[in-house]
Design a protein around this motif. Structure first.
Motif, PDB file in Angstrom:
ATOM      1  N   THR A   1     -27.202 -43.357   3.078  1.00  0.00           N
ATOM      2  CA  THR A   1     -27.571 -42.293   3.100  1.00  0.00           C
ATOM      3  C   THR A   1     -26.477 -41.181   4.180  1.00  0.00           C
ATOM      4  O   THR A   1     -26.017 -41.825   4.670  1.00  0.00           O
ATOM      5  CB  THR A   1     -29.164 -41.989   4.577  1.00  0.00           C
ATOM      6  OG1 THR A   1     -30.228 -44.067   4.309  1.00  0.00           O
ATOM      7  CG2 THR A   1     -29.871 -41.477   4.842  1.00  0.00           C
ATOM      8  N   PRO A   2     -26.749 -40.345   3.574  1.00  0.00           N
ATOM      9  CA  PRO A   2     -27.066 -39.488   2.387  1.00  0.00           C
ATOM     10  C   PRO A   2     -26.840 -40.154   1.114  1.00  0.00           C
ATOM     11  O   PRO A   2     -25.919 -40.876   1.318  1.00  0.00           O
ATOM     12  CB  PRO A   2     -27.433 -38.387   2.406  1.00  0.00           C
ATOM     13  CG  PRO A   2     -25.629 -38.415   2.971  1.00  0.00           C
ATOM     14  CD  PRO A   2     -25.164 -39.066   4.134  1.00  0.00           C
ATOM     15  N   PRO A   3     -27.448 -39.914  -0.039  1.00  0.00           N
ATOM     16  CA  PRO A   3     -27.460 -41.280  -0.967  1.00  0.00           C
ATOM     17  C   PRO A   3     -26.494 -39.509  -1.695  1.00  0.00           C
ATOM     18  O   PRO A   3     -25.858 -38.950  -1.944  1.00  0.00           O
ATOM     19  CB  PRO A   3     -28.739 -40.598  -1.888  1.00  0.00           C
ATOM     20  CG  PRO A   3     -29.287 -39.273  -0.986  1.00  0.00           C
ATOM     21  CD  PRO A   3     -28.715 -39.368  -0.228  1.00  0.00           C
ATOM     22  N   LYS A   4     -25.023 -40.927  -2.624  1.00  0.00           N
ATOM     23  CA  LYS A   4     -24.309 -40.473  -3.110  1.00  0.00           C
ATOM     24  C   LYS A   4     -25.665 -40.140  -5.053  1.00  0.00           C
ATOM     25  O   LYS A   4     -25.678 -41.026  -5.111  1.00  0.00           O
ATOM     26  CB  LYS A   4     -23.184 -40.970  -3.484  1.00  0.00           C
ATOM     27  CG  LYS A   4     -21.892 -40.837  -3.809  1.00  0.00           C
ATOM     28  CD  LYS A   4     -21.140 -41.311  -4.248  1.00  0.00           C
ATOM     29  CE  LYS A   4     -20.232 -42.074  -3.380  1.00  0.00           C
ATOM     30  NZ  LYS A   4     -19.313 -42.999  -3.450  1.00  0.00           N
ATOM     31  N   ILE A   5     -24.673 -39.069  -5.365  1.00  0.00           N
ATOM     32  CA  ILE A   5     -25.472 -38.965  -6.771  1.00  0.00           C
ATOM     33  C   ILE A   5     -24.353 -38.467  -7.671  1.00  0.00           C
ATOM     34  O   ILE A   5     -23.847 -37.486  -7.443  1.00  0.00           O
ATOM     35  CB  ILE A   5     -25.858 -37.484  -6.597  1.00  0.00           C
ATOM     36  CG1 ILE A   5     -28.032 -37.650  -5.400  1.00  0.00           C
ATOM     37  CG2 ILE A   5     -26.790 -37.001  -8.036  1.00  0.00           C
ATOM     38  CD1 ILE A   5     -28.353 -36.409  -5.299  1.00  0.00           C
ATOM     39  N   ILE A   6     -24.394 -39.249  -8.599  1.00  0.00           N
ATOM     40  CA  ILE A   6     -23.400 -38.657  -9.753  1.00  0.00           C
ATOM     41  C   ILE A   6     -23.873 -37.556 -11.117  1.00  0.00           C
ATOM     42  O   ILE A   6     -25.066 -38.922 -11.643  1.00  0.00           O
ATOM     43  CB  ILE A   6     -22.723 -39.917 -10.013  1.00  0.00           C
ATOM     44  CG1 ILE A   6     -22.164 -40.482  -8.395  1.00  0.00           C
ATOM     45  CG2 ILE A   6     -21.896 -40.019 -11.322  1.00  0.00           C
ATOM     46  CD1 ILE A   6     -21.248 -42.035  -9.193  1.00  0.00           C
ATOM     47  N   LEU A   7     -23.662 -36.546 -12.108  1.00  0.00           N
ATOM     48  CA  LEU A   7     -24.383 -36.714 -12.713  1.00  0.00           C
ATOM     49  C   LEU A   7     -23.123 -36.425 -13.904  1.00  0.00           C
ATOM     50  O   LEU A   7     -21.746 -36.577 -13.412  1.00  0.00           O
ATOM     51  CB  LEU A   7     -24.068 -35.007 -12.728  1.00  0.00           C
ATOM     52  CG  LEU A   7     -24.204 -33.909 -11.259  1.00  0.00           C
ATOM     53  CD1 LEU A   7     -24.297 -32.875 -11.520  1.00  0.00           C
ATOM     54  CD2 LEU A   7     -26.307 -35.117 -11.325  1.00  0.00           C
TER      55      LEU A   7
END
Length: 515
Positions: free
Chosen positions: A486-492
């Protein structure tokens, strides 16, 4: 004459409510929330999870080859371990007709469907998904077809098949019946059931508890309906909010001022130019079979969309209709999400992008309307949860379609609660692709009467490029990995199936880490 027609917002709202029996007495008596759905899977609580994204996909074929099928094969190849897929709208072109679902949806995505090994046996309104599939309606999913165009389409169909045009026109006799086809394909369509049948249906499928309320259970392989055109679900501590932006995208009426009159004159001149371009594009498609018919078709569809936007601005002489019920719902649910200690992030997805650098979208009235309405919601939410935010983004990611490209943007200081957020547009999964605007990757806006300043920057853009024999068509989808914490790590992870000189090549682009 317009090629397609778009129903009024009031009609879209009213018809969709009827289809799901919105707040039927039996539903209210059971304390059922018709905007929440619980995805039943073994990994729903795992903080590390992945999902796929596609949008603007439901198109025709290149002489037996299908761009959306190419993207689907790439998603299947790179989507191992993914938990579900999001669709950003425009599921079936050109007018959301059930006549196009077999070829333009069921067959390309057959691996995700129960019975998909025999796609010809699946009816569009009886689909059950093995792989969870969460769509939102796009503008084409609401469009209808004037009867004269339907007649012309049927009369010319044998000729089109005889000449095997490179890119056929995705229309039949009719359109979406004001979004009815989308509702029958994906929503929990209760209209027409008796009270006893509704009672039994609710007892069977609305048994999951969400706080003090009951909600619909989404069971892959068994029952995969959605409760409403906008809805919410949770995966791995992330709240996902699916919206129907078709009902809060009405352009504002032109002010009765000198500036408003000048804008009206400019719109009328632009409309005249677009009508001429549309005529020329249609003539090119009809007169010469050796021309790039897909290019002509793309131009016509793009111009038609611009004309619809202009006509809405010119004819809107009263206060714009806004789906305040949906926007108020989003405000309330976002506040509750922030107040829930079990939630570690929030993702929104809907069709019309508030920020975009595709060639035609930024200056459209619809874009401005969606941006202003979303800002109102986020401003209201921020004022309520300021103590909880503590430097975190109000939402972690916003995903859109509509623009036929793949794009990642970041907002600057906009003067509103949508500042410094991450935005992804995934709308290049099958239909004709669009170029980036010539003005470049920076978006500017006049804020509070000030001089123009930069409000967003495009970080990554994949769309049509090149000309003539050097034209590239990179169709695209996304894999998104959400990491624990938290916060989340986001990978595109951008996934591209590119068509160049009648050949296809797949590309797995460099990953983009956000958050």
């Amino acid at each position: 004459m317009q090629f397609v027609s778009d129903p009024p917002i009031e009609l879209k709202i009213d018809e969709m409510k009827k289809r799901v029996c919105w707040q039927h007495p039996l539903i209210s008596s059971k304390n059922i929330d018709q905007t929440k759905v619980v995805l039943e899977n073994e990994e729903s609580d795992h903080q590390d999870f992945s999902f796929l994204v596609l949008g603007d996909s439901g198109t025709g074929q290149y002489r037996g080859d299908s761009p959306q099928r190419r993207v689907m094969e790439l998603l299947l190849d790179q989507g191992e371990g993914a938990n579900f897929a999001l669709h950003t709208g425009d599921v079936v072109y050109l007018v959301g007709s059930n006549e196009q679902y077999a070829e333009n949806f069921i067959d390309p995505y057959r691996e995700w469907l129960v019975g998909g090994h025999q796609p010809d046996t699946i009816d569009y309104d009886q689909m059950v998904f093995k792989f969870p599939f969460f769509p939102v309606p796009g503008n084409h999913d609401y469009y209808d077809l004037p009867w004269i165009w339907g007649l012309m389409s049927k009369v010319t169909s044998p000729l089109r098949k005889l000449f095997q045009r490179q890119f056929d026109l995705d229309v039949g006799w009719h359109g979406s019946h004001k979004g009815d086809v989308f509702a029958r394909a994906f929503l929990d369509y209760l209209q027409g059931l008796s009270d006893s049948d509704i009672q039994q249906h609710l007892d069977t499928h609305y048994t999951s508890s969400s706080e003090s309320e009951k909600c619909l259970r989404y069971r892959p392989g068994e029952f995969t309906r959605l409760p409403n055109r906008y809805y919410q679900f949770r995966q791995g501590g992330i709240d996902f909010f699916a919206l129907d932006s078709n009902t809060f995208n009405a352009p504002q009426c032109l002010p009765n001022t000198p500036a408003g009159k000048l804008l009206k004159e400019q719109l009328l001149k632009t409309r005249q130019v677009l009508m001429q371009k549309k005529t020329e594009a249609l003539r090119s498609a009809v007169e010469a079979a050796h021309l790039d018919v897909e290019e002509a078709y793309s131009k016509v569809e793009q111009i038609e969309e611009q004309l619809l936007d202009i006509d809405k601005q010119l004819t809107n002489d009263t206060e714009s209709v806004v789906d305040i019920e949906q926007l108020t719902w989003l405000k309330r649910q976002l506040i509750q999400s922030w107040q829930d200690p079990k939630v570690r992030g929030r993702i929104l997805f809907f069709h019309h992008p508030p920020y975009v650098t595709e060639a035609t979208k930024w200056y459209q009235g619809q874009t401005l309307a969606v941006r202003q309405n979303l800002r109102w919601v986020l401003n209201e939410v921020q004022s309520e949860v300021t103590e909880l935010i503590k430097g975190r983004p109000l939402v972690d990611l916003i995903i859109n379609g509509h623009a036929h490209c793949l794009e990642y943007l970041k907002t600057e200081n906009t003067g509103h609660a949508d500042s410094h957020l991450n935005w992804v547009i995934c709308g290049g999964s099958g239909f004709s692709l669009r170029r980036q605007r010539s003005e470049g990757p920076e978006l500017t806006e006049k804020l509070d009467g000030e001089t123009e300043r930069i409000v967003a920057r495009s970080q990554f853009y994949i769309g049509r490029y090149g000309h003539g024999s050097q034209k590239h068509r990179p169709y695209s989808g996304l894999r998104i990995d959400v990491k624990a914490g938290t916060p989340p790590k986001i990978i595109l992870q951008p996934l591209v199936a590119e068509r160049f000189q009648h050949q296809w090549q797949n590309h797995v682009m460099d990953a983009i880490e956000i958050g």
